[in-house]
Design a protein around this motif. Structure first.
Motif, short mmCIF file in Angstrom:
data_model
loop_
_atom_site.label_atom_id
_atom_site.label_comp_id
_atom_site.label_asym_id
_atom_site.label_seq_id
_atom_site.Cartn_x
_atom_site.Cartn_y
_atom_site.Cartn_z
N SER A 74 30.30 41.95 52.53
CA SER A 74 30.25 42.89 51.41
C SER A 74 31.63 43.10 50.82
CB SER A 74 29.65 44.23 51.86
OG SER A 74 30.42 44.82 52.92
N ALA A 75 32.66 43.04 51.67
CA ALA A 75 34.02 43.16 51.16
C ALA A 75 34.37 42.00 50.24
CB ALA A 75 35.01 43.22 52.33
N GLU A 76 34.02 40.78 50.64
CA GLU A 76 34.29 39.63 49.80
C GLU A 76 33.52 39.71 48.48
OE1 GLU A 76 33.94 35.83 51.60
OE2 GLU A 76 35.53 36.18 53.08
N ARG A 77 32.25 40.10 48.54
CA ARG A 77 31.46 40.21 47.31
C ARG A 77 32.07 41.24 46.36
NH1 ARG A 77 26.82 39.65 50.74
NH2 ARG A 77 26.70 41.91 50.93
N ALA A 78 32.53 42.35 46.91
CA ALA A 78 33.11 43.40 46.07
C ALA A 78 34.38 42.91 45.37
CB ALA A 78 33.41 44.63 46.91
N VAL A 79 35.21 42.18 46.10
CA VAL A 79 36.46 41.68 45.52
C VAL A 79 36.16 40.64 44.44
CG1 VAL A 79 38.51 40.29 46.04
CG2 VAL A 79 37.90 42.24 47.49
N ARG A 80 35.24 39.72 44.74
CA ARG A 80 34.91 38.68 43.75
C ARG A 80 34.27 39.28 42.50
NH1 ARG A 80 33.23 35.49 48.60
NH2 ARG A 80 34.79 33.83 48.84
N GLY A 81 33.54 40.36 42.66
CA GLY A 81 32.87 40.97 41.51
C GLY A 81 33.64 42.12 40.88
N SER A 82 34.91 42.26 41.23
CA SER A 82 35.69 43.43 40.79
C SER A 82 36.06 43.41 39.31
CB SER A 82 36.98 43.52 41.62
OG SER A 82 37.80 42.37 41.37
N GLY A 83 36.08 42.23 38.69
CA GLY A 83 36.48 42.14 37.29
C GLY A 83 37.98 42.04 37.10
N VAL A 84 38.75 41.97 38.20
CA VAL A 84 40.19 41.80 38.11
C VAL A 84 40.59 40.54 38.87
CG1 VAL A 84 40.57 44.29 37.89
CG2 VAL A 84 40.66 43.22 40.16
N ASP A 85 41.87 40.17 38.79
CA ASP A 85 42.34 39.00 39.54
C ASP A 85 42.12 39.22 41.04
OD1 ASP A 85 43.15 37.96 37.17
OD2 ASP A 85 45.29 38.03 37.58
N TRP A 86 41.69 38.17 41.74
CA TRP A 86 41.45 38.33 43.17
C TRP A 86 41.76 37.03 43.91
CZ3 TRP A 86 38.08 34.85 45.24
CH2 TRP A 86 37.13 34.27 44.39
N THR A 87 42.11 37.19 45.18
CA THR A 87 42.30 36.09 46.11
C THR A 87 41.78 36.55 47.47
OG1 THR A 87 44.35 35.49 44.95
CG2 THR A 87 43.95 34.46 47.09
N ILE A 88 41.11 35.65 48.18
CA ILE A 88 40.58 35.98 49.50
C ILE A 88 41.21 35.05 50.52
CG2 ILE A 88 38.52 35.98 50.97
CD1 ILE A 88 36.92 36.81 48.48
N LEU A 89 41.71 35.63 51.61
CA LEU A 89 42.31 34.87 52.70
C LEU A 89 41.38 34.91 53.90
CD1 LEU A 89 45.95 36.33 52.49
CD2 LEU A 89 44.86 34.59 51.06
N GLN A 90 41.09 33.74 54.45
CA GLN A 90 40.20 33.63 55.61
C GLN A 90 40.96 32.94 56.75
OE1 GLN A 90 36.81 31.49 53.99
NE2 GLN A 90 35.80 33.37 53.37
N PRO A 91 41.77 33.70 57.49
CA PRO A 91 42.56 33.08 58.56
C PRO A 91 41.77 32.91 59.86
CG PRO A 91 43.07 35.41 58.41
CD PRO A 91 42.10 35.12 57.30
N ASP A 92 42.22 31.95 60.64
CA ASP A 92 41.69 31.75 61.99
C ASP A 92 42.41 32.75 62.92
OD1 ASP A 92 40.80 30.40 64.51
OD2 ASP A 92 40.09 28.92 63.06
#
Length: 278
Positions: free
Chosen positions: A109-127
């Motif tokens: 849900s956090a990733e969906r919210a960021v992607r749908g925020s309407g502003v610039d976004w980047t998601i980091l998925q570290p191991d």
């Protein structure tokens, strides 16, 4: 002047991000429940507004699991409030494998919210963080000489938190990372036993990995005060290592920074020199 807000600013990634931004002369504010430039608590929305005031970009993450907390709606609510307050760039610390997780995973849900925020976004998925051996979960076990975990001979590409911070700092300040999801790993997958061998070689310590049953590991965690749900989650992630899931090496660091990821040996050399295992 608009600032960059770093949540978890005293933590493993946050303090490294803030240090990089400050070294570049950028206006940065750290926020956390304890310490930092401003108090911020995801469990207390009254702290959000003051922290967000004047922020143009924000690094956000979910803190450690605590009992009785439903994490699924906190980041989406924060994202909405941040955008309303004038934040125009979001960088989310998620986790490796979230893309394949089911919808009950709180970071979905956090990733969906960021992607749908309407502003610039980047998601980091570290191991798994390499710093778990030197600063966090596994440090007491390393100091004791035996790290017990239900991972068998499974391998995983531990990622240096310095690389995570470097990618996050770039994403917070450069336009070219908008809309990107970076899977961040180290350059080689190691078993826990192999990782301990590297630390032993650098420190002269005698170290061993003890493979233990998953149920026993989870029980030990709950006996030490970890909430049962968190113990089950962490145990499951370690069992994934044993079963070979998540052993894939990604080139996310190179994609973001144009250079290879730091090796586990580099991390160990610096951590040993800093006295983390003294």
């Amino acid at each position: 002047m608009k600032s960059i807000l770093v949540l978890g600013g005293t933590g493993t990634t946050g303090r490294r991000i803030a240090r990089r931004l400050s070294a570049d002369g950028l206006p940065v504010r750290t926020a956390s429940r304890t310490g930092g430039d401003v108090r911020f608590d995801l469990d207390d929305p009254t702290t959000w507004g003051p922290a967000l005031d004047g922020a143009a970009a924000m690094y956000l993450l979910e803190p450690a699991l605590r009992p009785g907390v439903d994490r699924r709606n906190r980041i989406p609510r924060l994202v909405s409030e941040a955008v309303a307050a004038g934040v125009t760039r979001l960088v989310l610390l998620s986790a490796y494998g979230v893309g394949g997780a089911d919808d009950s995973h709180p970071l979905k849900s956090a990733e969906r919210a960021v992607r749908g925020s309407g502003v610039d976004w980047t998601i980091l998925q570290p191991d798994w963080f390499a710093q778990n051996f030197s600063e966090s979960f596994w440090l007491p076990d390393v100091r004791s000489g035996t790290l017990a975990a239900p991972t068998g001979d499974g391998r995983t590409p531990f990622v240096d938190a310095e690389d995570i911070a470097a990618v996050a700092a770039a994403a917070l300040t450069e336009d070219r990372h908008h809309g990107r999801t970076y899977q961040l790993t180290g350059p080689a997958a190691l078993s826990f036993g192999e990782a301990l061998d590297v630390i032993a070689d650098a420190t002269g310590r005698t170290l061993r990995h003890l493979d233990v049953p998953a149920a026993a590991f989870a029980d030990r965690m709950t006996e030490e005060g970890v909430p049962a749900a968190a113990a089950r989650l962490l145990t499951g992630l370690l069992v994934d290592v044993r079963e070979g899931r998540g052993a894939t090496v990604s080139d996310g660091v190179r994609q973001a920074l144009g250079r290879p990821a730091r090796s586990f040996e580099q991390f160990v050399g610096e951590a040993a020199a800093a006295g983390h295992w003294a």
